[in-house]
Structures are given as structure tokens and as C-alpha cells.
Design an enzyme around this catalytic site. Structure first.
Site, PDB file in Angstrom:
ATOM      1  N   HIS A 139      -8.541   7.025  -3.144  1.00 42.76           N
ATOM      2  CA  HIS A 139      -7.605   5.873  -3.474  1.00 42.76           C
ATOM      3  C   HIS A 139      -6.512   6.333  -4.605  1.00 42.76           C
ATOM      4  O   HIS A 139      -7.012   7.216  -5.506  1.00 42.76           O
ATOM      5  CB  HIS A 139      -8.713   4.918  -4.007  1.00 42.76           C
ATOM      6  CG  HIS A 139      -7.869   3.448  -4.211  1.00 42.76           C
ATOM      7  ND1 HIS A 139      -7.078   3.029  -5.186  1.00 42.76           N
ATOM      8  CD2 HIS A 139      -7.831   2.394  -3.571  1.00 42.76           C
ATOM      9  CE1 HIS A 139      -6.519   1.953  -5.166  1.00 42.76           C
ATOM     10  NE2 HIS A 139      -7.001   1.225  -4.199  1.00 42.76           N
ATOM     11  N   ASP A 216     -16.163   7.626  -7.729  1.00 45.58           N
ATOM     12  CA  ASP A 216     -15.541   6.341  -7.528  1.00 45.58           C
ATOM     13  C   ASP A 216     -16.670   5.663  -6.314  1.00 45.58           C
ATOM     14  O   ASP A 216     -16.505   6.011  -5.247  1.00 45.58           O
ATOM     15  CB  ASP A 216     -14.125   6.778  -6.965  1.00 45.58           C
ATOM     16  CG  ASP A 216     -13.543   5.428  -6.691  1.00 45.58           C
ATOM     17  OD1 ASP A 216     -14.214   4.321  -6.775  1.00 45.58           O
ATOM     18  OD2 ASP A 216     -12.322   5.333  -6.311  1.00 45.58           O
ATOM     19  N   GLN A 219     -16.280   1.308  -3.322  1.00 50.61           N
ATOM     20  CA  GLN A 219     -16.590   0.758  -1.752  1.00 50.61           C
ATOM     21  C   GLN A 219     -18.028   1.128  -1.689  1.00 50.61           C
ATOM     22  O   GLN A 219     -18.537   0.533  -0.513  1.00 50.61           O
ATOM     23  CB  GLN A 219     -15.746   1.685  -1.046  1.00 50.61           C
ATOM     24  CG  GLN A 219     -14.277   1.156  -1.280  1.00 50.61           C
ATOM     25  CD  GLN A 219     -13.920  -0.139  -0.803  1.00 50.61           C
ATOM     26  OE1 GLN A 219     -14.532  -0.906   0.244  1.00 50.61           O
ATOM     27  NE2 GLN A 219     -12.884  -0.717  -1.262  1.00 50.61           N
ATOM     28  N   LYS A 242     -16.069  -6.558  -5.379  1.00 52.75           N
ATOM     29  CA  LYS A 242     -16.502  -6.080  -3.933  1.00 52.75           C
ATOM     30  C   LYS A 242     -18.012  -6.137  -3.665  1.00 52.75           C
ATOM     31  O   LYS A 242     -18.268  -5.461  -2.718  1.00 52.75           O
ATOM     32  CB  LYS A 242     -15.895  -4.411  -3.953  1.00 52.75           C
ATOM     33  CG  LYS A 242     -14.513  -4.234  -4.222  1.00 52.75           C
ATOM     34  CD  LYS A 242     -14.161  -2.894  -4.098  1.00 52.75           C
ATOM     35  CE  LYS A 242     -12.476  -2.479  -4.332  1.00 52.75           C
ATOM     36  NZ  LYS A 242     -11.517  -3.220  -3.581  1.00 52.75           N
ATOM     37  N   CYS A 380      -3.602   1.770  -0.353  1.00 56.80           N
ATOM     38  CA  CYS A 380      -3.664   2.353  -1.436  1.00 56.80           C
ATOM     39  C   CYS A 380      -4.124   3.999  -1.343  1.00 56.80           C
ATOM     40  O   CYS A 380      -4.739   4.556  -2.231  1.00 56.80           O
ATOM     41  CB  CYS A 380      -4.212   1.893  -2.753  1.00 56.80           C
ATOM     42  SG  CYS A 380      -3.450   0.702  -3.022  1.00 56.80           S
TER      43      CYS A 380
END
Length: 422
Positions: A139, A216, A219, A242, A380
Site C-alpha cells: 500500500h 503492515d 488487512q 478494518k 493505493c
């Protein structure tokens, strides 16, 4: 009828996980509405998940019964707000299995957490010529902060390539690693492809050359069990919005020793121990990274979101979402001219796709007219789109409250789009 037949065919070889979908869907009031004359079908969960009634009530309840600033007051409401705020920190500590609550830093989201590490750890410990490794599928939030750091410090940014299925080429990653490698920052799960990356192996290999690693997890947290101690990552960043929680609130996990060695990222109230005009001494963890009045209400409500997920069971959610992914992959693949982008062996419930001769934005607009919400564009991840030679995709992403019947609506909607524009 053809979609029901597909359901029956799948169930013959695959046990469909049992969740009380009636109860789950009733927990999410936003789903019970009409959009453009049709029942809402919400397939934009990789952008943000909807919020259960319990989280909404926790957020409203804080403002109705508790609202006060934290850590400073001695009156009843201040102490109550502080206790609820810190209870969320301990709840998140348990959720990701951090060793200490002090290793949980509250941020404004994944992007904020990555920037904190880049600007604090990166500026302090990285030097000219040091190499930072990221991947092709990152991202923008895990690309731009490192580019900015490289421009400032003279570091070198290196990129792990991927194959046509959207999987990291781990052999190439291992070749990149050297004594020059000082930092590795990779996504746990691709927001554009759904690929689950082998982060445990990535971390192990990086540590063998002395590099620190940030994952990261934006998600990943709603789909995968996260154990930061088992992973042995140095940093892990994610957002609560999320994970069925509030927006504007995130978490940065960091190992205690590393966080203690890092200077504060922002200056202000709360992150200080003593201030004079001659010198300021900084607070202890985690407060030295939490300057100013924080997003108290959303932090307090965050533990309710985690409770909701864990009451359903992470394993049960993962099994159900995998069922949705299998069903949708087969259903969408049956549409002539539709191509799925991202076919990794290990995926979460995200499907990006193209349709011959039809622009992804037109697909999104026409589906919205049928009450179906998907995401279109480059998500993104422009460098990833360049890797595939495309400007963007249409993306359907599924959550625990979605159903196979909704996927049938998506298929029917796409067939209508094809008839109109194909």
C-alpha cells in the site's frame, strides 16, 4: 436456481461453516437499508468494515456516561475514562499476544504507525547507504514514508518482486538480504490481491542479517490470528476500522527495548515527564509516543470490537470467509471475459477482477445502481497495478456478515453490466 445448485455442489465436498447469520446480520444496523431501490450488498470490507451495534453503543455510551480527559484528573469521570482507556490497551495486548501492555502504542491508524517508525526509528538508526526492503504489493502507506526517509537519509529502497499469481518471489528476497539490509517493511495481507505473505519466514531471514522488521497488518487482523511474539516481528501496525471497530484509531506494536531506544515522534502534553524552558524529559512507554489528548472514545470502543470478533471466534470467521472466497471465486470465474487478478495459493476473502472491454469505474457505478458496493481503482497500490500492466481493478472483499446469496446478486449484477457495456 443455478447459484443454489452451485452451493449444493460445493457443500458435497466442503463443509460449510455454521454461524448464526441471522443474528450476525442483525448486529449490523447499516446493512438493513435500501440503496437505489435495492437491498444494500456491501462488498467494500477491505476499505473499512461495518460496525456492529455493540460497538456503536459502546461509543455512544462513552460520551453519555464517561466523557473526560484521561491520565490527568483525579475526579470520578477522569478516573473512569482512564480505566476504560487502559483496559483497551490490555485487551489489544492479549489480542495480538504482546509481552507487555506498554508495547501497545495507540495511533490514528496503520499509516500513522508506519510513519512513526520511519520518522523515529528510521531517522535515529538508519544511515546513508543502508538498505530498506519493501515489496511490490505494498500500500502507498508502506511505500511513501520509506521513500521520504531514503531521500532524507540517503538510504536505498529495494523491492521484492512478485509472480503473476501475486506471490512474493522469496528466492529473490533472500538474494537481496545482506549486511547492508537494516530494515524490512512488508504487508501481511495484500489489500488489492488478498495474498497472505509468509511473514514469519520474512522476519526470520531479515533477523539473520541483523535487520529490523515492520509488518503492515491493516488487512490481516480481521482474517488471521496475530501473535507478535510467535512472529518475532519488531513492529506490527494495524487499524481498528478494518476490524469492525471505530475509524481514526490504530495500534503500533513494538518490542519494548526498541521502543525505549526510539525518540518521541511528536511533542506535547502527555508524552513528557518534566518540562522547563531549558530541558524536557520524556515520559515512559507507552506515553512518550502518545502526545496530546488521544482519540479516547474510539480507543474505549475498540475493545468492544475485539470482544465481538473473539466471541464469534477467529477460526470460525476465517473458515466462513474462506467458504465465501471459494464460492465467489467459482461464481465469478463462470462469467465469460472476467479475469481474476491475484490467484495466490494463500488468500483472504478479497477478489480483484477485470472484465474485457469494460472500465473498472463503470463497473462500480453500474453495480452501485443495483445497491452493490465494491471498490474500484488502483487501491493505493499503483506500483502493483503497474506490475500487472493495468490502471486498476474492481475489488469485492467479504466479511463475516456477507452471504452467498449476496455473491449471487454480484454475479447477476455483473452479467447485467456485461450485457449493457460488453
Amino acid at each position: 436456481m443455478q447459484y443454489q445448485a452451485r452451493e449444493n455442489m460445493i457443500s458435497e465436498t466442503y463443509t460449510i461453516p455454521q454461524l448464526d447469520m441471522g443474528q450476525i446480520r442483525s448486529d449490523f444496523p447499516i446493512l438493513d437499508q435500501i440503496v437505489n431501490g435495492k437491498p444494500l450488498v456491501y462488498f467494500d470490507n477491505a476499505a473499512t468494515t461495518q460496525k456492529p451495534r455493540q460497538v456503536i453503543e459502546a461509543l455512544a455510551g462513552y460520551y453519555e456516561r464517561t466523557n473526560a480527559n484521561i491520565h490527568r484528573g483525579i475526579h470520578h469521570l477522569a478516573e473512569k475514562a482512564t480505566a476504560e482507556f487502559e483496559a483497551s490497551r490490555r485487551r489489544i495486548q492479549n489480542f495480538i499476544n504482546a509481552r507487555l501492555p506498554e508495547e501497545v502504542i495507540f495511533t490514528y491508524g496503520t499509516t500513522d504507525g508506519i510513519n512513526l517508525v520511519a520518522q523515529s526509528y528510521g531517522r535515529t538508526f538508519l544511515q546513508e547507504g543502508d538498505e530498506i526492503i519493501i515489496s511490490t504489493m505494498e500500500h502507498h502507506s508502506n511505500i511513501v514514508p520509506w521513500q521520504m526517509l531514503c531521500e532524507e537519509k540517503g538510504c536505498v529502497l529495494r523491492i521484492i518482486p512478485i509472480n503473476d499469481a501475486g506471490e512474493l518471489l522469496m528466492d529473490e528476497y533472500e538474494k537481496m538480504l545482506s549486511e547492508k539490509t537494516k530494515f524490512v517493511s512488508v504487508v501481511h495481507v495484500s489489500n488489492a490481491l488478498g495474498t497472505i505473505n509468509p511473514v514469519a519466514e520474512i522476519i526470520k531471514k531479515a533477523h539473520e542479517v541483523g535487520a529490523k522488521v515492520l509488518i503492515d497488518g491493516a488487512q490481516a487482523t480481521s482474517h488471521i490470528d496475530i501473535d507478535v511474539q510467535a512472529l518475532d516481528c519488531d513492529f506490527y501496525a494495524f487499524s481498528l476500522h478494518k476490524l469492525y471497530g471505530p475509524t481514526g484509531m490504530g495500534v503500533l506494536y513494538g518490542k519494548e527495548a526498541i521502543l525505549n531506544a526510539m525518540p518521541p515522534y511528536r511533542g506535547g502534553g502527555e508524552m513528557i515527564k518534566e518540562v522547563t524552558f531549558e530541558k524536557t524529559t520524556y515520559n515512559e512507554l507507552p506515553y512518550k509516543f502518545e502526545a496530546g489528548t488521544p482519540n479516547i472514545a474510539d480507543v474505549v470502543a475498540a475493545k468492544t470490537a475485539i470482544n465481538y470478533v473473539e466471541n464469534l471466534g477467529k477460526e470460525a470467521i476465517a473458515d466462513y470467509e474462506h467458504h465465501l472466497l471459494r464460492y465467489a471465486t467459482e461464481a465469478l470465474s463462470s462469467i465469460e471475459g472476467l479475469k481474476i487478478v491475484g490467484t495466490a495459493k494463500e488468500k483472504v476473502s478479497v477478489i480483484s477482477f477485470l472484465m474485457d472491454g469494460i472500465h473498472h469505474q463503470d463497473i462500480g457505478v453500474l453495480l452501485d445502481q443495483q445497491g452493490i458496493a465494491i471498490r474500484t481503482g488502483h487501491h493505493c497500490t499503483q506500483p502493483l497495478m503497474h506490475r500487472f500492466g493495468i490502471p486498476g481493478t474492481s475489488r469485492a472483499s467479504f466479511a463475516v456478515y456477507n452471504t452467498t446469496e449476496e455473491i449471487d446478486h454480484l454475479v447477476a449484477g455483473l452479467l447485467k453490466v456485461k450485457k449493457m457495456l460488453g
